[in-house]
Design a protein around this motif. Structure first.
Motif, PDB file in Angstrom:
ATOM      1  N   PRO A  38       0.804  -1.219   0.000  1.00  0.00           N
ATOM      2  CA  PRO A  38       0.000   0.000   0.000  1.00  0.00           C
ATOM      3  C   PRO A  38       0.841   1.276   0.000  1.00  0.00           C
ATOM      4  O   PRO A  38       1.054   1.901   1.025  1.00  0.00           O
ATOM      5  CB  PRO A  38      -0.811  -0.127   1.295  1.00  0.00           C
ATOM      6  N   TRP A  65      -5.318   3.475   0.380  1.00  0.00           N
ATOM      7  CA  TRP A  65      -4.927   2.245  -0.307  1.00  0.00           C
ATOM      8  C   TRP A  65      -5.822   1.089   0.092  1.00  0.00           C
ATOM      9  O   TRP A  65      -6.155   0.921   1.259  1.00  0.00           O
ATOM     10  CB  TRP A  65      -3.462   1.913  -0.019  1.00  0.00           C
ATOM     11  N   TRP A  76      -2.479  -4.281  -4.098  1.00  0.00           N
ATOM     12  CA  TRP A  76      -3.022  -3.051  -3.520  1.00  0.00           C
ATOM     13  C   TRP A  76      -3.228  -2.010  -4.618  1.00  0.00           C
ATOM     14  O   TRP A  76      -2.405  -1.880  -5.520  1.00  0.00           O
ATOM     15  CB  TRP A  76      -2.087  -2.508  -2.452  1.00  0.00           C
ATOM     16  N   TYR A  78      -4.968   2.174  -5.397  1.00  0.00           N
ATOM     17  CA  TYR A  78      -5.339   3.446  -4.790  1.00  0.00           C
ATOM     18  C   TYR A  78      -6.853   3.625  -4.859  1.00  0.00           C
ATOM     19  O   TYR A  78      -7.449   3.687  -5.934  1.00  0.00           O
ATOM     20  CB  TYR A  78      -4.638   4.584  -5.528  1.00  0.00           C
TER      21      TYR A  78
END
Length: 217
Positions: A38, A65, A76, A78
């Motif tokens: 993340p 994240w 991961w 956004y």
């Protein structure tokens, strides 16, 4: 495949309540990096296609994240560029004042890439700025601009063979975001574009607006 319906006023957002449970299916509003961890300093392990269906496991409590699954890979992404269906409309999963309630997940630091962003070489204070119409609208507009301004192969080759000092900022690299003023851009010979190696990727930038118009992958 989802059919996007993204027109949404601020008043409509305020009226919606949208819990999204673990395992829910969401979609990417633009081509979006799938990372090993993340943060923008983590390795890119894949790319989620624009409008690609993504399995959402949950998001970090104090971060944008989210842990996701896409095309058989776990990673991961956004959350500001992931959208969920709410009463037949699509809104960001993670964004300021978003009514979407997401399952919280945790992440255990495992290596050097988990150091605070400020400790990463080339990191600066600040973050990428969304387009003037908001995060999702900015990504859509940027994607359209990028598709209309795909660079020729000479420009791409120049950028790839003339790497600059990498810079890392908060947020994720997508078309349509605006790069902070403190990030130095590099000229490209015989081109109206400039470029910078940002969050692990070279990007082409419209000089006057400092808007990312193409991500070189």
């Amino acid at each position: 495949m989802f059919t996007p319906k993204r027109a949404l006023t601020a008043s409509a957002l305020a009226l919606l309540a949208a819990p999204v449970w673990a395992g829910a299916q969401v979609q990417a509003v633009t081509d979006l990096n799938l990372r090993a961890g993340p943060g923008p300093q983590h390795e890119i392990i894949g790319v989620i296609s624009k409008d690609g269906a993504v399995k959402l496991d949950g998001c970090l409590e104090q971060s944008n994240w989210c842990k996701v699954g896409y095309d058989g890979a776990e990673g991961w992404a956004y959350g500001e560029y992931l959208t969920a269906a709410v009463t037949e409309k699509y809104i960001p999963v993670v964004a300021k004042d978003s009514p979407v309630e997401v399952t919280t997940v945790t992440y255990e630091n495992t290596g050097e890439a988990d150091a605070p962003l400020g400790a990463i070489g080339g990191a600066i204070t600040g973050g990428l700025i969304a387009g003037p119409a908001g995060v999702v609208a900015g990504a859509i507009a940027g994607a359209a601009a990028g598709e209309a301004a795909v660079p020729d192969e000479e420009v791409v080759t120049y950028v790839r063979t003339n790497a600059t000092e990498p810079v890392y900022v908060q947020g994720e690299v997508v078309t349509g975001v605006v790069i902070p003023e403190e990030v130095q851009l590099t000229d490209i010979p015989d081109s109206n574009f400039r470029y910078v190696y940002l969050n692990g990727l070279p990007v082409l930038v419209e000089a006057d607006s400092r808007t990312v118009i193409h991500v070189v992958r």
